[in-house]
Design an enzyme around this catalytic site. Sequence first.
Site, short mmCIF file in Angstrom:
data_model
loop_
_atom_site.label_atom_id
_atom_site.label_comp_id
_atom_site.label_asym_id
_atom_site.label_seq_id
_atom_site.Cartn_x
_atom_site.Cartn_y
_atom_site.Cartn_z
N HIS A 136 0.70 -1.67 -0.12
CA HIS A 136 -0.25 0.36 -0.13
C HIS A 136 1.04 1.10 0.13
O HIS A 136 1.71 0.84 0.34
CB HIS A 136 -1.40 -0.05 1.31
CG HIS A 136 -0.58 -0.39 2.22
ND1 HIS A 136 0.45 0.81 3.27
CD2 HIS A 136 -0.26 -0.92 3.66
CE1 HIS A 136 1.06 0.82 4.48
NE2 HIS A 136 0.84 -0.76 4.93
P1 TYD Z 1 -2.07 -3.37 7.93
O1 TYD Z 1 -1.93 -1.78 7.69
O2 TYD Z 1 -2.81 -3.97 6.92
O3 TYD Z 1 -0.35 -4.43 7.79
P2 TYD Z 1 0.79 -3.86 6.59
O4 TYD Z 1 1.32 -3.21 7.89
O5 TYD Z 1 1.26 -5.35 6.71
O6 TYD Z 1 0.43 -3.05 6.15
O7 TYD Z 1 -2.63 -2.98 8.97
C1 TYD Z 1 -3.27 -4.40 9.62
C2 TYD Z 1 -4.07 -4.99 10.34
O8 TYD Z 1 -3.93 -3.41 12.08
C3 TYD Z 1 -5.19 -3.99 9.86
O9 TYD Z 1 -6.60 -4.65 10.23
C4 TYD Z 1 -4.86 -2.52 9.74
C5 TYD Z 1 -4.72 -2.75 11.81
N1 TYD Z 1 -3.80 -1.73 12.42
C6 TYD Z 1 -4.33 -0.78 13.18
O10 TYD Z 1 -5.67 -0.91 13.70
N2 TYD Z 1 -3.40 0.50 13.28
C7 TYD Z 1 -2.02 0.54 12.80
O11 TYD Z 1 -2.11 1.25 13.28
C8 TYD Z 1 -1.99 -0.88 12.09
C9 TYD Z 1 -0.66 0.00 11.10
C10 TYD Z 1 -2.60 -1.53 11.39
#
Ligand code: TYD
Length: 135
Positions: free
Chosen positions: A49
């Site tokens: 992303h």
């Molecule tokens: P995501 O941002 O998709 O992880 P990646 O770093 O692999 O892109 O986040 C995974 C899950 O955690 C998603 O359900 C959202 C949650 N999340 C939070 O609630 N707060 C945060 O600060 C972050 C980074 C993720």
Amino acid sequence: MQVIKYVFQPHGDERAQLVVFEEQKDIPFAIKRVYFMYDTAQGVVRGKHAHKNLEQILVCIHGSCKVLLDNGKERKIVPLEKPYEGLYVANDMWREMFDFAPGTVLMVFASEYYDETDYIRNYDEFLKFVEEKAK
Ligand code: TYD
């Protein structure tokens, strides 16, 4: 594409190494949020992303991984292998983290609170976003 990697100076002696992250000093922004990932399964790709308005510094405080950075025109793969190095990731940068060594802990310092509406999770949307910004 310019890759900005910070090297934090460990404060070490015979007892241990110690790494400090102070906002606006070691980290080039005010830190609103810190999170980390651990127990990363083998072969997974995280991230995939970009953000509309979020700066981050990624630090593999244990283990190692690779980070793909893509600004819509160019791609670079940056290894993170030391607990004292941090990769700066700007807002309008597609990122993917992969090749996690077993037991890796990837810590992230972020300039904003969590906001799902700030995410661009679709690659074509990301390309449109950077094209619009360049106009
Ligand atoms: P995501 O941002 O998709 O992880 P990646 O770093 O692999 O892109 O986040 C995974 C899950 O955690 C998603 O359900 C959202 C949650 N999340 C939070 O609630 N707060 C945060 O600060 C972050 C980074 C993720």
